[in-house]
Scaffold this motif. Structure first.
Motif, PDB file in Angstrom:
ATOM      1  N   VAL A  99       0.874  -1.189  -0.009  1.00 36.49           N
ATOM      2  CA  VAL A  99      -0.182  -0.089   0.080  1.00 36.49           C
ATOM      3  C   VAL A  99       0.819   1.235  -0.058  1.00 36.49           C
ATOM      4  O   VAL A  99       0.688   2.274  -0.674  1.00 36.49           O
ATOM      5  N   TRP A 100       2.137   1.075   0.686  1.00 35.88           N
ATOM      6  CA  TRP A 100       2.841   2.399   0.821  1.00 35.88           C
ATOM      7  C   TRP A 100       3.413   2.635  -0.625  1.00 35.88           C
ATOM      8  O   TRP A 100       3.736   3.802  -0.995  1.00 35.88           O
ATOM      9  N   LYS A 101       3.876   1.743  -1.403  1.00 35.78           N
ATOM     10  CA  LYS A 101       4.372   1.766  -2.748  1.00 35.78           C
ATOM     11  C   LYS A 101       3.440   2.475  -3.512  1.00 35.78           C
ATOM     12  O   LYS A 101       3.773   3.304  -4.386  1.00 35.78           O
ATOM     13  N   VAL A 102       2.086   1.876  -3.415  1.00 39.04           N
ATOM     14  CA  VAL A 102       0.903   2.725  -4.248  1.00 39.04           C
ATOM     15  C   VAL A 102       0.822   4.164  -3.982  1.00 39.04           C
ATOM     16  O   VAL A 102       0.555   4.988  -4.923  1.00 39.04           O
ATOM     17  N   LEU A 103       0.925   4.227  -2.814  1.00 39.32           N
ATOM     18  CA  LEU A 103       0.476   5.735  -2.037  1.00 39.32           C
ATOM     19  C   LEU A 103       1.825   6.464  -2.792  1.00 39.32           C
ATOM     20  O   LEU A 103       1.565   7.895  -3.115  1.00 39.32           O
ATOM     21  N   ALA A 104       3.064   6.136  -2.691  1.00 36.75           N
ATOM     22  CA  ALA A 104       4.130   6.739  -3.325  1.00 36.75           C
ATOM     23  C   ALA A 104       3.712   7.023  -4.724  1.00 36.75           C
ATOM     24  O   ALA A 104       4.576   7.979  -5.362  1.00 36.75           O
ATOM     25  N   PHE A 105       3.350   6.121  -5.502  1.00 35.17           N
ATOM     26  CA  PHE A 105       3.221   6.250  -6.897  1.00 35.17           C
ATOM     27  C   PHE A 105       2.235   7.500  -7.113  1.00 35.17           C
ATOM     28  O   PHE A 105       2.618   7.949  -7.966  1.00 35.17           O
ATOM     29  N   VAL A 106       1.114   7.352  -6.311  1.00 31.87           N
ATOM     30  CA  VAL A 106       0.136   8.489  -6.714  1.00 31.87           C
ATOM     31  C   VAL A 106       0.591   9.871  -6.568  1.00 31.87           C
ATOM     32  O   VAL A 106       0.432  10.854  -7.159  1.00 31.87           O
TER      33      VAL A 106
END
Length: 139
Positions: A97-104
Motif C-alpha cells: 500500500v505504501w508503494k501505491v501511495l508513493a506512486f500516486v
C-alpha cells in the motif's frame, strides 16, 4: 492563435512525447540491469547499455523544449514508478500500500510539473503577443 504560438505548442508537446518515450528506455534500462547478473550475461548487458544510451539521447531531445529541472524530474519519476510496477510483474517483487501511495504522489507531482510547464508556456506566449498588439494603430 498565431503561427509562432502554434509551433511553440507543437514543440512543447513534442518535447513531452520525447520525455515519455525516454522514460520507457529508463524503465528498460533499470529492469535489464537486474537481469545482467553483475554484467556477466551478454544479452541483458547489451540491452542495458542500449537502453541507457537511447534513454539519454531521447531525454536530450525532450530537453530541447522542456525545462531541464522539470524534464529530469518527470523522467526519473516515470522511470521509478514504471520500474517498481514492472519489477513486481517481472521479478515478483512485493507491492505494498505504501508503494501505491508513493506512486500516486509521484504521478501527481509529474502531472503538476506538466501543468506548470503548460501555464508558463501560455504566459510566455501571451507576453510575446502583447507588444505586437500594442504596436497596432487603433481603428
Amino acid at each position: 492563435m498565431s503561427a509562432p504560438q502554434q509551433a511553440g505548442s507543437r514543440s512543447a508537446n513534442t518535447g513531452w512525447a520525447w520525455l515519455l518515450f525516454s522514460s520507457l528506455f529508463e524503465i528498460t534500462f533499470a529492469l535489464s540491469t537486474e537481469a545482467t547478473d553483475g554484467f556477466t550475461r551478454l544479452g541483458p548487458s547489451l540491452l542495458t547499455v542500449a537502453a541507457a544510451s537511447c534513454g539519454i539521447f531521447t531525454l536530450s531531445q525532450a530537453l530541447k523544449s522542456v525545462d531541464v529541472g522539470v524534464g529530469y524530474t518527470v523522467w526519473a519519476g516515470i522511470g521509478g514508478v514504471g520500474t517498481v510496477v514492472l519489477g513486481t510483474v517481472v521479478y515478483d517483487e512485493p507491492m505494498t500500500v505504501w508503494k501505491v501511495l508513493a506512486f500516486v504522489l509521484i504521478i501527481g507531482g509529474a502531472l503538476g510539473l506538466r501543468i506548470s510547464d503548460t501555464v508558463a508556456a501560455k504566459k510566455k506566449a501571451a507576453a510575446g503577443a502583447e507588444p505586437a498588439r500594442a504596436a497596432q494603430p487603433a481603428a
